[in-house]
Scaffold this motif. Structure first.
Motif, mmCIF file in Angstrom:
data_model
loop_
_atom_site.group_PDB
_atom_site.id
_atom_site.type_symbol
_atom_site.label_atom_id
_atom_site.label_comp_id
_atom_site.label_asym_id
_atom_site.label_seq_id
_atom_site.Cartn_x
_atom_site.Cartn_y
_atom_site.Cartn_z
ATOM 1 N N MET A 1 0.845 -1.187 0.000
ATOM 2 C CA MET A 1 0.000 0.000 0.000
ATOM 3 C C MET A 1 0.888 1.247 0.000
ATOM 4 O O MET A 1 1.819 1.350 0.797
ATOM 5 N N SER A 2 0.588 2.193 -0.899
ATOM 6 C CA SER A 2 1.446 3.365 -1.064
ATOM 7 C C SER A 2 1.331 4.323 0.109
ATOM 8 O O SER A 2 0.344 4.318 0.854
ATOM 9 N N ALA A 3 2.351 5.172 0.237
ATOM 10 C CA ALA A 3 2.361 6.164 1.315
ATOM 11 C C ALA A 3 1.197 7.136 1.164
ATOM 12 O O ALA A 3 0.604 7.561 2.168
ATOM 13 N N ALA A 4 0.852 7.484 -0.073
ATOM 14 C CA ALA A 4 -0.251 8.419 -0.297
ATOM 15 C C ALA A 4 -1.572 7.848 0.200
ATOM 16 O O ALA A 4 -2.388 8.567 0.808
ATOM 17 N N VAL A 5 -1.776 6.562 -0.040
ATOM 18 C CA VAL A 5 -3.011 5.921 0.432
ATOM 19 C C VAL A 5 -3.040 5.883 1.953
ATOM 20 O O VAL A 5 -4.076 6.148 2.579
ATOM 21 N N LEU A 6 -1.904 5.560 2.570
ATOM 22 C CA LEU A 6 -1.849 5.521 4.036
ATOM 23 C C LEU A 6 -2.112 6.898 4.645
ATOM 24 O O LEU A 6 -2.801 7.010 5.665
ATOM 25 N N VAL A 7 -1.571 7.935 4.013
ATOM 26 C CA VAL A 7 -1.823 9.294 4.506
ATOM 27 C C VAL A 7 -3.308 9.624 4.395
ATOM 28 O O VAL A 7 -3.908 10.220 5.309
ATOM 29 N N SER A 8 -3.926 9.232 3.286
ATOM 30 C CA SER A 8 -5.354 9.482 3.099
ATOM 31 C C SER A 8 -6.181 8.751 4.157
ATOM 32 O O SER A 8 -7.135 9.320 4.716
ATOM 33 N N ILE A 9 -5.799 7.506 4.440
ATOM 34 C CA ILE A 9 -6.515 6.739 5.463
ATOM 35 C C ILE A 9 -6.303 7.354 6.842
ATOM 36 O O ILE A 9 -7.222 7.412 7.669
#
Length: 214
Positions: A1-9
């Protein structure tokens, strides 16, 4: 899972955390038993906790099609934990919402991913978790309430979806955590032997930790 997705979550979790105190106040009743210790009144705590919970689930579950279901159940769980800490209650409407989200969401995830066996595993997890906690509640001297039993059965759905190893960890960890907290509070004389303490937060924390540690 990308860093951008984790930040969004994480941001989604923080937004949920902002709402958690507002919703929990609607379910915390004044006539319930007072808590053993008051909740800290710091506005940044709930967003930080919720963001951590959401990111932890995203890391543990990864690309599983049921991730949105896990996040939805976690959002309700955060409210349940706060209510239980505030007044030693696990309101049936909130537990029911969590159960409907878990059952309905996992059913849809199983259909979309063509994995009906995982749904059976989830149902089996709910049955095992519920039965185990019914037995614990019926033991002489047990302080386990049937609100805790119902919550354990609900949490058995996502735990069972992830497999029996995760389910077993999710059944054991809450009681290890709760026992450690109780011993620590007794050692520091913050509670007495007959002080009632909430189990709901430990059930939810153990269910969160189980997929991270297995």
């Amino acid at each position: 899972m990308s860093a951008a997705v984790l930040v969004s979550i994480a941001l989604l979790g923080a937004l949920v955390g902002l709402v958690v105190p507002l919703v929990s106040r609607r379910f915390a009743t004044a006539d319930a038993r007072p808590p053993a210790f008051p909740l800290p009144q710091r506005p940044w705590v709930d967003p930080m906790v919720a963001a951590s919970v959401f990111v932890g689930l995203a890391v543990a579950v990864g690309g599983d099609p049921a991730l949105p279901v896990f996040l939805a159940v976690a959002a309700v769980g955060l409210v349940l934990a706060r209510v239980d800490l505030a007044c030693l209650r696990l309101p049936d409407p909130l537990v029911l919402v969590a159960g409907l989200l878990a059952l309905g969401g996992l059913t849809i995830a199983a259909l979309l991913s063509d994995t009906p066996g995982r749904l059976l595993g989830a149902l089996g997890g709910a049955a095992v978790a519920g039965a185990a906690h019914v037995l614990l509640a019926l033991l002489p001297g047990s302080r386990l309430g049937f609100g805790d039993v119902k919550l354990a059965a609900v949490l058995g759905l996502p735990l069972g979806w992830l497999g029996w190893d995760v389910l077993l960890a999710g059944l054991l960890l809450p009681h290890v955590l709760h026992g450690g907290v109780v011993l620590g509070l007794l050692a520091t004389r913050k509670v007495h032997r007959n002080t009632l303490l909430p189990l709901g937060p430990a059930l939810l924390t153990g269910a969160w930790l189980a997929p991270l540690l297995t």
